[in-house]
Scaffold this active site. Structure first.
Site, short mmCIF file in Angstrom:
data_model
loop_
_atom_site.label_atom_id
_atom_site.label_comp_id
_atom_site.label_asym_id
_atom_site.label_seq_id
_atom_site.Cartn_x
_atom_site.Cartn_y
_atom_site.Cartn_z
N GLU A 305 0.83 -1.20 0.00
CA GLU A 305 0.00 0.00 0.00
C GLU A 305 0.87 1.26 0.00
OE1 GLU A 305 -3.96 -0.45 1.91
OE2 GLU A 305 -3.26 1.18 3.18
N GLU A 308 2.07 1.69 -3.40
CA GLU A 308 0.96 2.14 -4.26
C GLU A 308 0.73 3.63 -4.08
OE1 GLU A 308 -2.81 0.17 -3.51
OE2 GLU A 308 -3.84 1.40 -5.00
N CYS A 325 -8.31 -2.17 4.25
CA CYS A 325 -8.17 -3.32 5.16
C CYS A 325 -9.49 -3.78 5.75
CB CYS A 325 -7.26 -2.97 6.33
SG CYS A 325 -5.69 -2.36 5.82
N SER A 345 -7.41 1.82 -2.26
CA SER A 345 -6.20 1.05 -2.58
C SER A 345 -6.63 -0.31 -3.13
CB SER A 345 -5.37 0.86 -1.31
OG SER A 345 -4.49 -0.22 -1.47
N LYS A 384 -15.32 -10.09 8.02
CA LYS A 384 -14.24 -10.92 7.47
C LYS A 384 -14.78 -12.25 6.95
CE LYS A 384 -10.58 -8.36 8.07
NZ LYS A 384 -9.78 -7.91 6.91
N GLU A 387 -15.91 -11.35 3.57
CA GLU A 387 -14.74 -11.06 2.73
C GLU A 387 -14.09 -12.35 2.24
OE1 GLU A 387 -10.99 -8.06 3.15
OE2 GLU A 387 -11.06 -9.71 4.58
N GLU A 392 -13.67 -13.17 -5.69
CA GLU A 392 -12.35 -12.78 -6.20
C GLU A 392 -11.21 -13.20 -5.24
OE1 GLU A 392 -14.95 -10.85 -5.71
OE2 GLU A 392 -14.46 -8.99 -4.67
N CYS A 543 -10.43 -1.98 14.68
CA CYS A 543 -10.72 -3.42 14.81
C CYS A 543 -10.88 -3.86 16.26
CB CYS A 543 -9.61 -4.23 14.17
SG CYS A 543 -9.28 -3.75 12.49
#
Lengths: 613, 174
Positions: A305, A308, A325, A345, A384, A387, A392, A543
């Site tokens: 990141e 990037e 994230c 990102s 999560k 996710e 993908e 988190c």
């Protein structure tokens, strides 16, 4: 408590001033259970008496979020009032004479809870929230021995199992409205509301489509505030037990930064207990072949990141760049602000980077068939789970597809199961592990190595701070004198800072909760965002306050967990991601360099425009 | 008989209605009511609620909460003729339960009485039956309203006559 004598116009009144009342604050005199006190004006009865050594029971009340006054548990008797008053919403007034535990009060509280219990299933022994249920505690606290009222609900409501992350059981709902308030007031998502009327009222989604079919971000804050088991995480412990007992499988585990400051609470320790070593020892005892750390890939995230960002800065890419994230945040922007997706990102989250690296680099290194590898992640997060099941997120499968001639039927996810902190705690209890007595152990190499920069991913502002530590040294090629960026720490909703990178001024912003994210996104969509880099975390506090964390989680507890996070960072030998030797080795042996071809294949992703429905 | 569903309000029509209520307190209720009235089947389809949400900025869940709270709002297409049967106390004691049962039987909808729902529409979309709590006409119990006209001291025989007339496409009222 200070004993004071105060001269009043009507004569000499003796009373106690509520503890913690600052000098000069307007007070009023009240009587509680026959004793006189002075309390600050403008407080509710509930707040006012809490500093006098009383604790009025509450059920629907959720400090800082909502007071729906729907449950009627906090009623008190006020002299002269026609009926009992709900102390959570009634402000103290001069001369108020309050009874907290008169016969009438206790009887009313019991009746109100008995009415709630009339329709509530009596399956406490087999309920996910057994012994961690506010309704159960209140019933016990009020001494309810029988329920005088019969069930009015004729047919049970169907469960909502449409979501990958959460399960709703409207039968267990007491209509306190906390989940609705949190979803709307804290997150600005509004996925749920109270539908219908009378005995048919229930919390539900638009047209009863279910959480999996509406613009729900799976953040799980609703589950965190639910007093009962009406909204819980989708439990995957049975699947993990099965994998652990399968001799053909190599089951590895990764732990998110916030687990080490939350798990102890669920195992009976103090708020925010830092239990890294015990957690590792416990996971080994559960039977995982390797205990690894999501923090390893948090460091990797910073490498990818960070580069990037530098690339976007030098090549005129889309700015501000926003972190990726937090999966709740990702789904949020896909639903509500799809026009701004190019700002996010392309880096996968640390959880997903871990799965992809474990099933390629590590599997190859150890000679493990990736099809036999099971990656379990322990996350403070319900999103999560969703996710991990995004189509993908099969980087490793695509990597091996040509190399091993894999067929479509061999398809596997990078991360097989994402468990919440609460689910792990349940497994540890089932496995008869004496958590507090465990000797501390270390993570396994190499995917267990991490730096202080990775620990702080668990707190709001942490990803930003970790990125700045690395970006500063990569851009300026100078040693960073102090690694701590205090401006991006703390629980303020939106934090901003300006960092000087060799003359280039970098304006950054950090937001937690999706409502605060909205503010920053509105600026971007109007073309008024002054920032270069933005960190967004879905949950309050980051988190460590995630929807998969132990219940209760409130502001005080979040602060305790944050303290532990920063303590862990300060005691780490290495505190900058790019100095992690295991990360350096990973690039040398496998990825070559940040943003390389392999990196793009395994560690980066794309997003989807979803719309609101 | 033409049973095809006529088009719901267009985005343009909905926008006009929203603008009409701009700045008025309780605007959403007025918007929902007007949009429902403009629908040929007197209901609020999902797509219509989505358009209202999009143009008022009110979350979908909030709109649905409102639409399910007030029994005035319909989420299913309504019949050509709407029959409201009062189930208030006075009407109940004067036989409105039997009236409702007979009516449901007459229109092939007895099953709905078991569902706990308060409304039923015939398959051919000719009739919708709804129960209501009270018309405030207790002295005239049992009371039934058909297409907005209140009938007092209703009997099964009389109701049957009216329904047969309406079913044949006859004049709306006696």
């Amino acid at each position: 408590m200070e004993q004071t004598t105060v001269k009043k116009e009507e004569g000499l009144v003796t009373g106690k001033v509520a503890a913690g009342t600052p000098k000069g604050v307007a007070t009023c005199s009240i009587t509680v259970n026959g004793k006189s006190y002075y309390v600050p004006k403008g407080k509710t009865i509930l707040e006012a008496v809490s500093s006098l050594g009383y604790s009025i029971p509450t059920l629907c009340h959720l400090p800082e979020v909502c007071s729906n006054a729907s449950c009627g548990v906090c009623v008190v008797e006020v002299k002269g009032a026609k009926s009992l008053l709900r102390s959570c919403v009634t402000k103290v007034t001069e001369g108020m004479d309050i009874q907290l535990a008169s016969h009438r009060v206790l009887a009313a509280r019991r009746t109100n809870v008995e009415l709630l219990l009339a329709n509530h299933p009596k399956d406490c022994l087999s309920c996910l929230r057994n012994q961690n249920c506010e309704l159960q505690s209140i019933a016990s606290l009020l001494g309810i021995e029988s329920i005088r009222f019969t069930q009015t609900r004729k047919k049970p409501f169907p469960l909502d199992t449409t979501s990958e992350a959460l399960v709703r059981d409207p039968n267990k709902c007491i209509l306190c409205g906390r989940c609705v308030a949190v979803c709307s007031e804290i997150q600005g998502v509004n996925a749920i509301d109270i539908m219908g009327r009378g005995t048919k009222s229930q919390v539900a989604t638009f047209f009863f489509k279910g959480l999996g079919n509406v613009a729900c971000t799976n953040c799980g804050q609703c589950a965190l505030v639910c007093p009962t088991a009406a909204i819980v995480e989708k439990d995957h412990t049975a699947e993990v037990w099965k994998a652990l007992q399968d001799p053909k499988k190599v089951v590895v585990v990764q732990t998110a930064p916030a687990i080490r400051v939350g798990l102890g609470e669920a195992m009976g320790m103090e708020w925010g207990a830092l239990v890294t070593g015990k957690m590792v020892a416990a996971l080994r005892r559960l039977g995982f072949s390797k205990v690894f750390d999501t923090q390893f890939t948090a460091d990797l995230t910073i490498m990818e990141e960070g580069h990037e960002l530098i690339q976007r800065l030098t090549n005129g890419g889309n700015l501000p760049m926003i972190t990726s994230c937090s999966p709740g945040w990702i789904k949020f922007i896909e639903h509500f602000y799809p026009k701004s997706l190019s700002h996010v990102s392309t880096c996968k989250s640390p959880q997903q980077m871990f799965g992809a690296v474990a099933k390629t680099y590590y599997a190859e290194k150890m000679g493990i068939d990736p099809r036999d590898m099971v990656v379990v992640s322990i996350m403070p997060c319900t999103a999560k789970k969703y996710e991990a099941k995004r189509p993908e997120m099969m980087g490793a499968f695509h990597y091996w597809q040509a190399r091993l001639n894999l067929l479509e039927k061999d398809k596997f996810y990078d991360v097989d199961y994402a468990l919440t902190t609460r689910e792990l705690a349940r497994m540890l209890k089932q496995a008869s592990i004496k958590f507090d007595a465990l000797e501390e152990e270390e993570f396994d190499d190499p995917l267990g190595r991490s730096t202080g920069a990775a620990v702080i991913f668990g707190a709001t502002g942490g990803v930003m701070e970790a990125a700045l530590r690395t970006a500063y040294e990569v851009v300026t090629k100078k040693h960073l004198p102090s690694v701590e960026f205090q401006a991006v720490r703390g629980l303020e909703g939106i934090k901003t800072a300006e960092v000087d990178l060799n003359g280039t001024k970098l304006k950054v912003a950090v937001a937690h909760t999706l409502k605060n994210a909205r503010t920053l996104l509105e600026q971007i969509e109007k073309g008024e965002s002054p920032y270069t880099f933005i960190e967004i975390m879905t949950c309050p506090g980051g988190c460590l306050g995630g929807g998969g964390q132990p219940i209760p989680t409130d502001t005080e507890i979040r602060k305790k967990r944050a303290e532990s996070i920063y303590r862990e960072d300060s005691r780490k030998g290495i505190r900058k991601s790019h100095e992690n030797p295991a990360i350096q080795q990973l690039y040398k042996e496998f990825l070559k360099e940040p943003l390389s071809h392999v990196s793009h294949e395994l560690l980066h992703t794309h997003y989807k425009e979803r719309g609101v429905y | 008989m033409n049973t095809s569903v006529m088009p719901a309000a267009s985005e343009q029509q909905i926008l006009e209605i929203i603008n009409r209520f701009q700045g008025k307190p309780g605007a959403l209720l007025g918007i929902l009511e007007t949009v429902q009235e403009s629908n040929p089947h007197k209901y609020l389809p999902e797509e219509t609620l989505q358009l209202i949400s999009k143009h008022t900025g009110t979350p979908l869940s909030r709109i649905y909460s409102l639409a399910t709270f007030y029994s005035f709002f319909n989420l299913q297409p309504q019949g050509e003729h709407i029959i409201l049967v009062c189930r208030g106390t006075a009407c109940h004691t004067r036989g409105s339960r039997v009236l409702l049962e007979d009516l449901s039987c007459l229109l092939d909808g007895s099953a709905f009485l078991e569902t706990g729902e308060n409304t039923f529409t015939t398959k051919d979309k000719k009739f919708t039956i709804k129960t209501v709590a009270c018309f405030g006409q207790c002295a005239l119990a049992p009371v039934v309203s058909i297409d907005g006209v209140i009938y007092s001291r209703m009997t099964t025989a009389r109701m049957k006559g009216i329904i047969e007339k309406l079913a044949k496409g006859g004049k709306k009222h006696e």
